[in-house]
Design an enzyme around this catalytic site. Structure first.
Site, PDB file in Angstrom:
ATOM      1  N   ILE A  57      48.985 -20.497  43.362  1.00 36.98           N
ATOM      2  CA  ILE A  57      49.238 -19.480  44.222  1.00 36.98           C
ATOM      3  C   ILE A  57      50.527 -20.119  45.007  1.00 36.98           C
ATOM      4  O   ILE A  57      50.791 -21.417  45.110  1.00 36.98           O
ATOM      5  CB  ILE A  57      48.502 -19.170  45.166  1.00 36.98           C
ATOM      6  CG1 ILE A  57      47.625 -20.224  45.941  1.00 36.98           C
ATOM      7  CG2 ILE A  57      47.084 -18.458  44.667  1.00 36.98           C
ATOM      8  CD1 ILE A  57      46.660 -20.006  47.046  1.00 36.98           C
ATOM      9  N   ASP A  58      51.498 -19.267  45.245  1.00 38.71           N
ATOM     10  CA  ASP A  58      52.946 -19.475  46.044  1.00 38.71           C
ATOM     11  C   ASP A  58      52.761 -20.243  47.241  1.00 38.71           C
ATOM     12  O   ASP A  58      51.501 -20.582  47.907  1.00 38.71           O
ATOM     13  CB  ASP A  58      53.700 -18.563  46.171  1.00 38.71           C
ATOM     14  CG  ASP A  58      53.909 -17.555  45.204  1.00 38.71           C
ATOM     15  OD1 ASP A  58      53.938 -18.201  43.816  1.00 38.71           O
ATOM     16  OD2 ASP A  58      54.074 -16.395  45.254  1.00 38.71           O
ATOM     17  N   LYS A  59      53.559 -21.182  47.436  1.00 41.86           N
ATOM     18  CA  LYS A  59      53.735 -22.178  48.511  1.00 41.86           C
ATOM     19  C   LYS A  59      53.622 -21.562  49.880  1.00 41.86           C
ATOM     20  O   LYS A  59      52.517 -22.028  50.540  1.00 41.86           O
ATOM     21  CB  LYS A  59      55.471 -22.853  48.392  1.00 41.86           C
ATOM     22  CG  LYS A  59      55.428 -23.703  49.804  1.00 41.86           C
ATOM     23  CD  LYS A  59      56.947 -24.336  49.556  1.00 41.86           C
ATOM     24  CE  LYS A  59      56.994 -25.269  51.114  1.00 41.86           C
ATOM     25  NZ  LYS A  59      58.349 -25.538  51.163  1.00 41.86           N
TER      26      LYS A  59
END
Length: 231
Positions: A57-59
């Site tokens: 999942i994105d930062k």
């Protein structure tokens, strides 16, 4: 950043990833601590590809993430994702009031040929499907927002963010897809991307039994909902 364990046994670790934590090591992350570094430090998934990180999942996205502790568990879970047997639920706050209370988005996604750091809906892209339900609507001044449950059926990079933008409902504080001016104004009251993976339903890699893992909305996102007005 605190990494909370939701579940752990001999073959599987489920964590609640905080916003701001990068998942995988790369050339661009040499100066920051990543989730993969944390797994190495704690000797988790030592002999598994990517230290057992099954998906990313994105930062700035917070929420549930799976880590396989054995090669067998990794192979099993990767196949479950490939066969779309994993049920994921996210919540997000997007711009503009949704007309439909629920809907499905079926729009192909590929890397943006004009900006290699972004993705978008393009003819010839990979099949990408997302469904959503409107949970509530909010107002801030003359702006309207929709609070959604989102169910990505495929797992393309930035899928939810790209599909929401495609509908004309950019995610709040999304510097990539909501527009620079919009995101800059959003971050005056919502300091990070409003997106969280709140639940995931999987089959256990060893027993085959279905397991549901859930997490409550992160405190910083709760505060955002408290400072805007429910419609």
């Amino acid at each position: 950043m605190e990494i909370k364990k939701i579940f752990e046994d001999e073959v599987l670790l489920v964590i609640n990833k905080p916003s701001g934590l990068v998942v995988n090591n790369s050339q661009s992350t040499r100066d920051v601590i990543t989730l993969q570094d944390w797994l190495i430090e704690h000797k988790i998934g030592e002999r598994v590809e990517r230290n057992g990180i099954v998906h990313r999942i994105d930062k700035e996205t917070s929420g549930i993430l799976l880590v396989a502790k054995t090669k067998e568990a990794m192979k099993f879970l990767q196949n479950e994702f490939k066969e779309r047997m994993v049920l994921k639920t996210y919540v997000t706050l997007v711009h503009v009031k949704m007309i439909s209370k629920e809907g499905n988005i079926d729009a192909p996604i590929s890397r943006n040929p004009f900006n290699k750091t972004k993705f978008g809906v393009f003819v010839g892209g990979k099949e990408s499907q997302t469904s959503y339900k409107v949970k509530a609507t909010y107002k801030r001044g003359n702006q309207e927002f929709s609070y959604l449950e989102v169910f990505p059926k495929t797992g393309r990079t930035h899928q939810i963010r790209v599909h929401m933008k495609h509908l004309g409902h950019g995610v709040v504080s999304d510097e990539f897809y909501a527009g620079r001016k919009t995101a800059r104004n959003d971050r005056l009251w919502c300091p990070r991307l409003f997106l969280q993976a709140v639940s995931i339903k999987i089959r256990h890699p060893r027993s085959g039994k279905y397991l549901l893992f859930e997490t409550s909305l992160a405190s910083d996102l709760k505060k955002v909902l408290e400072i805007i007005k429910k419609d």
